[in-house]
Design a protein around this motif. Sequence first.
Motif, PDB file in Angstrom:
ATOM      1  N   UNK A  26      35.997 111.311  65.596  1.00  0.00           N
ATOM      2  CA  UNK A  26      36.258 110.070  66.481  1.00  0.00           C
ATOM      3  C   UNK A  26      35.133 109.776  67.219  1.00  0.00           C
ATOM      4  N   UNK A  27      34.305 110.494  68.059  1.00  0.00           N
ATOM      5  CA  UNK A  27      33.137 109.875  68.937  1.00  0.00           C
ATOM      6  C   UNK A  27      31.867 110.332  68.531  1.00  0.00           C
ATOM      7  N   UNK A  28      31.682 111.258  67.230  1.00  0.00           N
ATOM      8  CA  UNK A  28      30.256 111.509  66.690  1.00  0.00           C
ATOM      9  C   UNK A  28      29.590 112.596  67.666  1.00  0.00           C
ATOM     10  N   UNK A  37      38.331 121.659  70.579  1.00  0.00           N
ATOM     11  CA  UNK A  37      38.301 120.122  70.719  1.00  0.00           C
ATOM     12  C   UNK A  37      37.042 119.628  71.214  1.00  0.00           C
ATOM     13  N   UNK A  38      36.946 118.353  71.341  1.00  0.00           N
ATOM     14  CA  UNK A  38      35.777 117.651  71.776  1.00  0.00           C
ATOM     15  C   UNK A  38      35.464 117.371  72.966  1.00  0.00           C
ATOM     16  N   UNK A  39      34.559 117.962  73.632  1.00  0.00           N
ATOM     17  CA  UNK A  39      34.257 117.647  75.078  1.00  0.00           C
ATOM     18  C   UNK A  39      33.967 115.909  75.599  1.00  0.00           C
ATOM     19  N   UNK A  40      33.772 115.431  74.594  1.00  0.00           N
ATOM     20  CA  UNK A  40      33.604 114.086  74.637  1.00  0.00           C
ATOM     21  C   UNK A  40      34.683 113.326  74.809  1.00  0.00           C
ATOM     22  N   UNK A  41      35.568 113.463  73.628  1.00  0.00           N
ATOM     23  CA  UNK A  41      36.741 112.681  74.015  1.00  0.00           C
ATOM     24  C   UNK A  41      38.018 113.280  73.691  1.00  0.00           C
ATOM     25  N   UNK A  42      38.109 114.673  73.533  1.00  0.00           N
ATOM     26  CA  UNK A  42      39.168 115.557  73.406  1.00  0.00           C
ATOM     27  C   UNK A  42      39.977 115.616  71.913  1.00  0.00           C
ATOM     28  N   UNK A  43      39.040 114.759  70.796  1.00  0.00           N
ATOM     29  CA  UNK A  43      39.420 114.896  69.636  1.00  0.00           C
ATOM     30  C   UNK A  43      39.503 116.136  69.015  1.00  0.00           C
TER      31      UNK A  43
ATOM     32  N   UNK B 258      30.172 118.644  85.726  1.00  0.00           N
ATOM     33  CA  UNK B 258      29.385 117.885  84.675  1.00  0.00           C
ATOM     34  C   UNK B 258      30.109 117.242  83.736  1.00  0.00           C
ATOM     35  N   UNK B 259      29.937 115.834  83.687  1.00  0.00           N
ATOM     36  CA  UNK B 259      30.808 114.953  82.664  1.00  0.00           C
ATOM     37  C   UNK B 259      30.128 115.226  81.195  1.00  0.00           C
ATOM     38  N   UNK B 260      30.547 114.997  80.173  1.00  0.00           N
ATOM     39  CA  UNK B 260      30.089 115.215  78.758  1.00  0.00           C
ATOM     40  C   UNK B 260      28.771 114.063  78.477  1.00  0.00           C
ATOM     41  N   UNK B 261      27.890 114.807  77.969  1.00  0.00           N
ATOM     42  CA  UNK B 261      26.817 113.682  77.405  1.00  0.00           C
ATOM     43  C   UNK B 261      25.887 114.649  76.386  1.00  0.00           C
ATOM     44  N   UNK B 262      25.381 113.933  75.519  1.00  0.00           N
ATOM     45  CA  UNK B 262      24.835 114.622  74.546  1.00  0.00           C
ATOM     46  C   UNK B 262      23.604 115.519  75.257  1.00  0.00           C
ATOM     47  N   UNK B 263      23.600 116.670  74.543  1.00  0.00           N
ATOM     48  CA  UNK B 263      22.546 118.093  74.876  1.00  0.00           C
ATOM     49  C   UNK B 263      23.159 118.806  76.093  1.00  0.00           C
ATOM     50  N   UNK B 264      24.343 118.124  76.952  1.00  0.00           N
ATOM     51  CA  UNK B 264      24.717 119.061  78.103  1.00  0.00           C
ATOM     52  C   UNK B 264      25.145 120.628  77.797  1.00  0.00           C
ATOM     53  N   UNK B 265      25.495 120.584  76.503  1.00  0.00           N
ATOM     54  CA  UNK B 265      25.897 121.985  76.155  1.00  0.00           C
ATOM     55  C   UNK B 265      24.745 122.837  75.545  1.00  0.00           C
TER      56      UNK B 265
END
Lengths: 131, 401
Positions: A26-28, A37-43, B258-265
Amino acid sequence: MSNAIPFVNYLTLGDDPHLVAHECKSCSARFFDRRNACAGCSGTEFQSVDIPTQGEVRSFTIVAFAAPGIEVPFVSAIIDCGGTTVRGNIVNVEASPDHVKLGMPVKLTTFPIGKDEQGVEAINFGFEPAA
Amino acid sequence: MASEDVFILGIKMTKFGKHKELDTVDLATEATLAALADGGVTMKDMNIIAAGNLMGGAMPIAQVIQKACGQTGIPAYNVSNACATGATALRVVGMSIKAGESDFGLAVGVEKLAGAGLLAGGSRKSDGKEWERSGRYGAVAGVDGRIGTDTMPGVFAQIGMEYNHKYGGANFELFAEISRKNHSHSTLNPLAAYSKEMTLEQIMGDLMIAYPNTRPMCSANCDGAAAAVLVSGSKLKTLSQEQQRRAVKISASILTSDPYEEACQVLPNVNTLTRAAAKQAYEQAGVGPEDLDLVELHDCFATAELVHYDNLMLCEEGNAVDFFKSGATWRTGTTPVNVSGGLQSKGHPIAATGIANVWEVCHHLRGEAGPRQIEGAKVGLAHVIGLASACGIHILESNSA
């Protein structure tokens, strides 16, 4: 090569060794570890994507002091592989700030790290300077 | 109904360093009793205790402290948030007061860490019989050292180098110069683990740990504790003039992750959550970076201090190198940073750090810092960050105006 296994699950061996990420459908967002699950969107749906083997050094350090059993010095780096960030050692280069530079182009390489008693060789990846 | 204001009534840190004769309980108790005495109150007055200890010297630490110096049946919260543990304990007590559940509360952080060596990192060795996958990456052996580094000096070196890649201008010498500043500041702090002036040559020539961080550019593992007694604004009004004068207002207390963003993991991103915490803290306190008379920020490594100038908005975005070069962050500069000597020389007993840096700021706001007093200090900021990741920021204001 049946007697060789990748060091981690996200490394694919063969004629064209490369890394494979789990990409959120869902969020790539891309991840290399086993996902719930996805850390960005929980997908919860992912697909496998191949990661480019060419990249650029976004950051590095030369570790001179590490836990017992780890060979030092070694170069640890953060590599931008076509927009996906990858962590790995830079190998086949002198571990010195004179030879490792920010922004340096690098490419993925693989190398054996040892055999178990069954004769199975584990193959790890790193990055080396790209000409 | 407006929520309660929260004040620090009493606060103390022990001497940081090697305390061979003192265990975790001794150190925690010393800080606790000293903070209570500093505030002119006793354990019987406390309505809540929150405490942290990461190395597990005495668990559960909040109850252990009560057993050592006063069991009164109050709610006890044992908190754990990496290097932000002390700040978290402080914030838990503050929230309880704000919620109207408590008039007084006690926050404590303690650690026995002298001689601990490298924190994090280390590879599991294969037993040699048959490769077996384990962990979330399905690795057949430990990844530390084989796929990058897990060691803190290495991780934070990469964080500093990443900033340099993005904005440029930094190099080994600049990072070492940041360390020179903090070691120079430490000479005025009798409670610091190390209080020796160091030259640039000494710092750069010392043992390399993870380029560009040499040993004196890394936070010092040491023993220590810090404790704070908090009080509600309405209760404070009933206390003595002297207690009111010395009380320090907590104008902002913020905790972020920390909020998710590319590379943060892949490489922990310490920037997003620190910037977010700073923004919230300035809003909550109604002050800006230009109002700060001093800042204690989390210089766990010299490379980390640079990025936090930017994250705390002490300078324009991307301008941390020039900001440092201007001399702004020396104790004689416009925004003195880490006048305690910072974690590189004062030391970093992890769970104590987030209260000890608040103590340093309070010490100046009360005008009690002696030879290292920042004259006329009225507003200060204390920042900690723990991987991966928690950021605690407290903005403190003098109550004696």
